[in-house]
Design an enzyme around this catalytic site. Structure first.
Site, PDB file in Angstrom:
ATOM      1  N   SER A 128      -8.591  -0.982   7.517  1.00 14.63           N
ATOM      2  CA  SER A 128      -8.750   0.450   7.010  1.00 14.63           C
ATOM      3  C   SER A 128      -7.373   0.912   6.819  1.00 14.63           C
ATOM      4  O   SER A 128      -6.413   0.379   7.228  1.00 14.63           O
ATOM      5  CB  SER A 128      -9.046   1.367   8.393  1.00 14.63           C
ATOM      6  N   LYS A 182     -15.083  -1.554  12.558  1.00 14.42           N
ATOM      7  CA  LYS A 182     -14.893  -0.855  11.473  1.00 14.42           C
ATOM      8  C   LYS A 182     -15.742   0.273  11.004  1.00 14.42           C
ATOM      9  O   LYS A 182     -15.411   1.380  10.277  1.00 14.42           O
ATOM     10  CB  LYS A 182     -14.520  -1.800  10.408  1.00 14.42           C
ATOM     11  N   HIS A 185     -15.278   3.263  13.132  1.00 11.11           N
ATOM     12  CA  HIS A 185     -14.324   3.867  12.450  1.00 11.11           C
ATOM     13  C   HIS A 185     -14.613   4.950  11.391  1.00 11.11           C
ATOM     14  O   HIS A 185     -14.159   6.135  11.283  1.00 11.11           O
ATOM     15  CB  HIS A 185     -13.276   2.974  12.003  1.00 11.11           C
ATOM     16  N   ASN A 186     -15.238   4.329  10.353  1.00 10.68           N
ATOM     17  CA  ASN A 186     -15.609   4.982   9.374  1.00 10.68           C
ATOM     18  C   ASN A 186     -16.581   6.396   9.566  1.00 10.68           C
ATOM     19  O   ASN A 186     -16.411   7.391   9.085  1.00 10.68           O
ATOM     20  CB  ASN A 186     -16.392   4.159   8.269  1.00 10.68           C
ATOM     21  N   GLU A 189     -14.729   8.884  10.971  1.00 10.95           N
ATOM     22  CA  GLU A 189     -13.676   9.345   9.837  1.00 10.95           C
ATOM     23  C   GLU A 189     -14.740  10.436   9.398  1.00 10.95           C
ATOM     24  O   GLU A 189     -14.325  11.591   9.029  1.00 10.95           O
ATOM     25  CB  GLU A 189     -13.466   8.368   8.736  1.00 10.95           C
TER      26      GLU A 189
HETATM   27  C1  6PG Z   1     -10.838   2.999   5.260  1.00 16.86           C
HETATM   28  C2  6PG Z   1     -11.810   3.913   4.655  1.00 16.86           C
HETATM   29  C3  6PG Z   1     -12.552   3.091   3.334  1.00 16.86           C
HETATM   30  C4  6PG Z   1     -13.107   3.891   2.415  1.00 16.86           C
HETATM   31  C5  6PG Z   1     -14.250   4.372   2.882  1.00 16.86           C
HETATM   32  C6  6PG Z   1     -14.744   5.655   2.145  1.00 16.86           C
HETATM   33  O1  6PG Z   1     -10.956   2.897   6.454  1.00 16.86           O
HETATM   34  O2  6PG Z   1      -9.892   2.687   4.608  1.00 16.86           O
HETATM   35  O3  6PG Z   1     -12.865   4.212   5.599  1.00 16.86           O
HETATM   36  O4  6PG Z   1     -13.206   2.185   4.244  1.00 16.86           O
HETATM   37  O5  6PG Z   1     -12.296   4.810   1.930  1.00 16.86           O
HETATM   38  O6  6PG Z   1     -15.359   3.499   2.980  1.00 16.86           O
HETATM   39  O7  6PG Z   1     -16.087   5.981   2.140  1.00 16.86           O
HETATM   40  P1  6PG Z   1     -17.137   7.064   1.837  1.00 16.86           P
HETATM   41  O8  6PG Z   1     -17.007   6.573   0.198  1.00 16.86           O
HETATM   42  O9  6PG Z   1     -18.431   6.621   2.297  1.00 16.86           O
HETATM   43  O10 6PG Z   1     -16.756   8.542   2.113  1.00 16.86           O
END
Ligand code: 6PG
Length: 477
Positions: A128, A182, A185-186, A189
């Site tokens: 990430s 991970k 984590h997302n 996010e």
């Molecule tokens: C990270 C981000 C990366 C990506 C996302 C965006 O941890 O660096 O999460 O994995 O930018 O997958 O996700 P979406 O396109 O689903 O918003």
């Protein structure tokens, strides 16, 4: 020349990982499905370190020291399977394939099984931090066999972000554990972003502040307990003016949030595990709602409150209330996410140190925040914590926030401003702490229409009431 490690897949993320490795003095073999990207990388970045370009899978594999270490940075799904199938016949026992893409953990489990049957090591690795993180230090979440980490770990820790000198990289657990973490984590996010967006909406629509003033509010919040990368970039996005129109940037962007799917995966996995991750689910659905033009157009004429603002005494202190609601809802979202990791670990037999997960998220990744220190501290205090919410420091913060939080949710309902994140977080909080829930009635309904039975509070056993009879006699099922 032999290379210490190889990277195949040289789009932005792969290229930046390769450059990061080279900048740290590692010799990196580089390979891409099409040669152009490999050539460009070597042409532009050779002054950063030593790259060994390879223009075929065979050359690539031949250029690596043994046991070979191959990082794949290709799109998740079929593309990943195709590259693995291309490399495996060329590899020897003990070689390691590292999938650094955003793979679904179930795919990682399947691939790990297939490769270990061939005597190869497979490491599903969450990375990430976006492009910038890949280049300057991401947060790294490797799964797979512990032995693979023993040899790979030092190299990964070398290129990862550091917080207080501690690398943001640790072995998460066997097979799909790294990609599972991970994924969550997302999901977190998504929840974090949605909560921040709701705070913005309340400041804008509820208090009538303009984007620049709101940017300043976020900058101030970023100096306190909300200090995080996402809050920081929020102020930058809000302060930005569109060059073409001179309008606030946020006003010229179509209000339809997109997603690549990791948030959805987090919710799907949580549904299977029976873990209520309401914050992540609401955030994911909020994106779907925003993107559903047909639905939104159809609903335009529905009666409601719009344009109402808080004024005078009602507006006083409301911004502080929002900060409290944001912090409390954030605690809930993280607590739910960590519960999902806990449940995933139990289900799939991983031994995951939750405090370590919080620790490696402190730097490099998108959800990096000061707040994660609190989570590590909570698990240090009590490693077997059932929910982060009952940790002394979080419980205290929630207690301090709850009046504000309730005011914010009540006001948003009155003003007609949707706050699915704040509201559902509060409902979760009230739900888990409730002495009695109306679930008892649901059980009664289930027994009524389907003889699904119920348990009693006063004695053991499973019971059924004969609802269709006059005497409604109860029998033990
Ligand atoms: C990270 C981000 C990366 C990506 C996302 C965006 O941890 O660096 O999460 O994995 O930018 O997958 O996700 P979406 O396109 O689903 O918003």
């Amino acid at each position: 020349q032999t290379a210490e490690i190889g990277v195949s897949g040289l789009a932005t993320m792969g290229r930046n990982i390769a450059r990061n490795l080279a900048r740290h003095g590692h010799t990196v073999a580089v390979h891409n499905r099409t040669d152009q990207r490999t050539k460009e990388l070597v042409e532009h970045f050779s002054d950063e370190g030593t790259f060994v370009p390879a223009y075929s899978a065979e050359d690539f594999v031949r250029s690596l020291e043994r046991p070979r270490r191959i990082v794949l940075m290709v799109p998740a799904g079929k593309a990943t399977d195709a590259v693995i199938d291309e490399f495996t016949p060329l590899l020897d026992q003990g070689d390691v394939i590292i999938d650094a893409g955003n793979a679904h953990f179930a795919d990682t489990r399947r691939r790990e099984k297939a490769l270990s049957d061939m005597g190869l090591n497979f490491v599903g690795m969450g990375v990430s931090g976006g492009e910038e993180g890949a280049l300057n230090g991401p947060s790294i979440m490797p799964g797979g066999p512990k032995e693979a980490y023993d040899s790979l770990g030092p190299l990964l820790e070398d290129i990862s972000a550091k917080v207080d000198g501690t690398p943001c990289c640790t072995h998460i657990g066997a097979d799909g554990a790294g990609h599972f973490v991970k994924m969550v984590h997302n999901g977190i996010e998504y929840a974090d972003m949605q909560l921040i967006a709701e705070a913005y909406d309340l400041l804008r629509s509820g208090l009538g502040m303009d984007p620049k003033a709101i940017a300043d509010v976020f900058t101030t919040w970023n100096r306190g307990r909300l200090d995080s990368y996402l809050i920081e970039i929020t102020s930058q996005v809000l302060a930005h003016t569109d060059a073409a129109t001179g309008k606030p940037f946020v006003d010229i962007v179509a209000d339809e949030a997109e997603q690549k799917g990791t948030g959805r995966w987090t919710v799907q996995a949580a549904l299977d595990l029976g873990v209520p991750v309401t914050g992540i689910a609401e955030a994911t659905f909020a994106r779907s709602l925003s993107g559903n033009r047909t639905l939104r157009d159809a609903a335009k004429g529905l009666p409601g409150v719009s344009g109402a603002k808080l004024e005078g005494a009602a507006a006083e202190g409301f911004a502080e209330d929002i900060e409290q609601a944001l912090y409390a809802s954030k605690i809930v979202a993280y607590a739910q996410g960590f519960n999902e990791i806990q449940a995933g670990a139990t289900e799939y037999g991983w031994s995951i140190d939750l405090g370590q997960v919080a620790k490696i998220w402190r730097g490099g990744c998108i959800i990096r925040a000061k707040f994660l220190n609190e989570i590590t501290a909570a698990y240090d205090r009590e490693p077997g914590l059932t929910t982060l919410l009952t940790d002394t420091s979080f419980a205290e913060a929630l207690g301090g926030a709850q009046d504000s939080w309730r005011r914010v949710v009540a006001s948003s309902a009155q003003l007609g401003i949707p706050t699915p994140g704040f509201s559902s977080a509060l409902a979760y909080y009230d739900g888990i702490r409730a002495e009695r829930l109306p679930a008892a009635l649901v059980q009664g309904q289930r027994d009524f229409f389907g003889a699904h039975t119920y348990r009693r509070v006063d004695k053991a056993g499973t019971f059924h009431t004969a609802w269709a009879t006059d005497d409604r006699a109860e029998s033990e099922a």
